[in-house]
Design a protein around this motif. Structure first.
Motif, short mmCIF file in Angstrom:
data_model
loop_
_atom_site.label_atom_id
_atom_site.label_comp_id
_atom_site.label_asym_id
_atom_site.label_seq_id
_atom_site.Cartn_x
_atom_site.Cartn_y
_atom_site.Cartn_z
N ALA A 62 0.83 -1.21 0.00
CA ALA A 62 0.00 0.00 0.00
C ALA A 62 0.86 1.25 0.00
O ALA A 62 0.56 2.23 -0.70
N GLU A 63 1.93 1.25 0.76
CA GLU A 63 2.82 2.42 0.81
C GLU A 63 3.47 2.67 -0.54
O GLU A 63 3.55 3.81 -1.00
N GLU A 64 3.92 1.61 -1.20
CA GLU A 64 4.59 1.78 -2.49
C GLU A 64 3.60 2.20 -3.58
O GLU A 64 3.93 3.02 -4.44
N VAL A 65 2.40 1.65 -3.57
CA VAL A 65 1.41 2.03 -4.57
C VAL A 65 1.00 3.48 -4.39
O VAL A 65 0.81 4.22 -5.37
N ALA A 66 0.89 3.94 -3.15
CA ALA A 66 0.59 5.35 -2.91
C ALA A 66 1.69 6.23 -3.48
O ALA A 66 1.43 7.31 -4.04
N ARG A 67 2.92 5.78 -3.38
CA ARG A 67 4.05 6.53 -3.96
C ARG A 67 3.94 6.54 -5.48
O ARG A 67 4.19 7.57 -6.12
N PHE A 68 3.59 5.42 -6.08
CA PHE A 68 3.42 5.36 -7.54
C PHE A 68 2.43 6.41 -8.02
O PHE A 68 2.60 7.01 -9.08
N ARG A 69 1.37 6.62 -7.24
CA ARG A 69 0.29 7.49 -7.68
C ARG A 69 0.69 8.96 -7.74
O ARG A 69 0.03 9.76 -8.42
N VAL A 70 1.75 9.33 -7.05
CA VAL A 70 2.16 10.74 -7.05
C VAL A 70 3.46 10.97 -7.82
O VAL A 70 3.81 12.12 -8.09
N LEU A 71 4.18 9.92 -8.16
CA LEU A 71 5.42 10.09 -8.91
C LEU A 71 5.11 10.31 -10.39
O LEU A 71 4.21 9.67 -10.95
N PRO A 72 5.86 11.18 -11.06
CA PRO A 72 5.73 11.31 -12.51
C PRO A 72 6.43 10.14 -13.21
O PRO A 72 7.10 9.33 -12.58
N ARG A 98 -1.67 -3.98 -11.96
CA ARG A 98 -2.02 -4.98 -12.96
C ARG A 98 -0.75 -5.58 -13.56
O ARG A 98 0.21 -4.86 -13.85
N PRO A 99 -0.76 -6.90 -13.76
CA PRO A 99 0.45 -7.55 -14.29
C PRO A 99 0.63 -7.30 -15.78
O PRO A 99 -0.34 -7.24 -16.54
N GLY A 100 1.88 -7.17 -16.19
CA GLY A 100 2.23 -7.11 -17.60
C GLY A 100 2.66 -8.47 -18.09
O GLY A 100 2.40 -9.50 -17.45
N GLN A 101 3.36 -8.49 -19.20
CA GLN A 101 3.79 -9.75 -19.80
C GLN A 101 4.96 -10.33 -19.04
O GLN A 101 5.90 -9.63 -18.66
N VAL A 102 4.91 -11.63 -18.80
CA VAL A 102 6.01 -12.32 -18.12
C VAL A 102 7.25 -12.30 -19.02
O VAL A 102 7.17 -12.55 -20.23
N GLU A 103 8.40 -12.00 -18.41
CA GLU A 103 9.67 -11.98 -19.14
C GLU A 103 10.63 -12.97 -18.50
O GLU A 103 10.65 -13.13 -17.27
N ALA A 104 11.42 -13.63 -19.33
CA ALA A 104 12.46 -14.53 -18.84
C ALA A 104 13.71 -13.72 -18.52
O ALA A 104 14.17 -12.93 -19.35
N THR A 249 15.46 -16.99 -13.88
CA THR A 249 14.16 -16.84 -13.23
C THR A 249 13.25 -16.13 -14.22
O THR A 249 13.61 -15.97 -15.39
N SER A 250 12.08 -15.75 -13.78
CA SER A 250 11.18 -14.93 -14.60
C SER A 250 10.76 -13.72 -13.79
O SER A 250 10.85 -13.71 -12.56
N THR A 251 10.30 -12.69 -14.49
CA THR A 251 9.85 -11.48 -13.82
C THR A 251 8.58 -10.96 -14.49
O THR A 251 8.40 -11.14 -15.70
N THR A 252 7.72 -10.37 -13.69
CA THR A 252 6.49 -9.78 -14.19
C THR A 252 6.40 -8.34 -13.69
O THR A 252 6.53 -8.11 -12.48
N PRO A 253 6.18 -7.38 -14.58
CA PRO A 253 5.98 -5.99 -14.13
C PRO A 253 4.54 -5.79 -13.69
O PRO A 253 3.60 -6.21 -14.36
N TYR A 254 4.37 -5.11 -12.56
CA TYR A 254 3.05 -4.73 -12.07
C TYR A 254 2.98 -3.21 -12.06
O TYR A 254 3.83 -2.55 -11.46
N THR A 255 1.96 -2.67 -12.73
CA THR A 255 1.84 -1.21 -12.88
C THR A 255 0.41 -0.78 -12.60
O THR A 255 -0.52 -1.60 -12.59
N LEU A 256 0.24 0.53 -12.40
CA LEU A 256 -1.10 1.08 -12.26
C LEU A 256 -1.81 1.07 -13.60
O LEU A 256 -1.18 1.33 -14.64
N PRO A 257 -3.11 0.81 -13.64
CA PRO A 257 -3.84 0.89 -14.91
C PRO A 257 -3.78 2.31 -15.47
O PRO A 257 -3.72 3.28 -14.73
N ASP A 258 -3.82 2.41 -16.78
CA ASP A 258 -3.82 3.73 -17.43
C ASP A 258 -5.10 4.49 -17.08
O ASP A 258 -6.16 3.90 -16.95
#
Length: 258
Positions: A62-72, A98-104, A249-258
């Motif tokens: 929750a703390e990190e998502v709140a930061r995302f919402r105010v960062l450019p 929301r998850p993006g595409q899985v990357e190796a 390993t694999s990684t998935t990006p999680y971002t705020l919806p547009d």
């Protein structure tokens, strides 16, 4: 390659102890996360390492998502699938990401990547000026079908302010750019990152991308880099495997919806 040692080095150098990716950014570390923060309008900010459990996850996320919402700029929680707390994606989605595409996550020792010559009629050209960057942007837009003006702005700024952190290359056939790629160097780490590699459709499957990877490996070796790192989509993974890269390993990006 000792894959266990390479994964441990990646977790240390590119996650927990990640250096700032350019002179405008800072890295902030807490007991639970490492975050990269760039407050420019086209900067990149994100969580690259975390240590949470069922008790701490909701509050930390929750703390990190709140930061995302105010960062450019772009913000991302970069989730790695081998991390200890496997339920983290549930908490990320519950917080509105929301998850993006899985990357190796592909890694090779730079010294082990074989030499690959470009196909006949193609030359690899280093980019050092605005005209070259504009050609990189045009190739990316044609290859990926998306706008890349933001990338051109970032690369021009890096070439002016910190050129030692970057190699930018064009593959050129008969005077026409047909592919573009770059290497980003992370001072104080054992790694360099390979990015881009977009190739015009009619030049695909001819060995252009392989030659760009090989040449960037050669340049990285000359700088003393041990490991090359790629977040690979399914289209590039088989090519990288043939050049000696291993999925750690694999990684998935999680971002705020547009």
């Amino acid at each position: 390659m000792d894959t266990s040692a390479a994964l441990a080095a990646l977790d240390r150098d590119l996650r927990r102890d990640l250096p700032a990716l350019d002179d405008h950014a800072v890295v902030e570390r807490t007991p639970h996360v490492t975050r990269h923060v760039d407050k420019r309008p086209r900067g990149w900010s994100g969580v690259v390492w975390c240590d949470v459990d069922a008790t701490t996850a909701d509050a930390v996320v929750a703390e990190e998502v709140a930061r995302f919402r105010v960062l450019p700029g772009d913000c991302e929680w970069k989730h790695y699938h081998h991390d200890r707390f496997r339920a983290l994606p549930v908490h990320l989605v519950a917080a509105g990401l929301r998850p993006g595409q899985v990357e190796a996550v592909m890694v090779a020792e730079a010294a082990a990547v074989p030499a690959v010559a470009p196909p006949a009629g193609v030359s690899l050209v280093a980019v050092h000026d605005a005209a070259g960057i504009e050609a990189v942007v045009q190739v990316h837009e044609a290859a990926f079908g998306a706008p890349f003006g933001w990338l051109g702005e970032r690369l021009l700024e890096q070439l002016v302010e910190s050129p030692s952190r970057l190699d930018v290359l064009l593959a050129v056939a008969d005077g026409v750019p047909v592919s573009a790629a770059r290497t980003e160097y992370y001072p104080g780490t054992a790694f360099a990152g390979l990015w881009g590699g977009g190739t015009l459709p009619r030049w695909r499957r001819r060995g252009v991308y392989r030659a760009l990877v090989s040449h960037r490996a050669e340049l990285a070796r000359a700088r003393g880099v041990r490991y090359l790192h790629v977040d690979a989509l399914p289209t590039s993974r088989p090519i990288l495997e043939r050049l000696g890269f291993v999925r750690l390993t694999s990684t998935t990006p999680y971002t705020l919806p547009d």
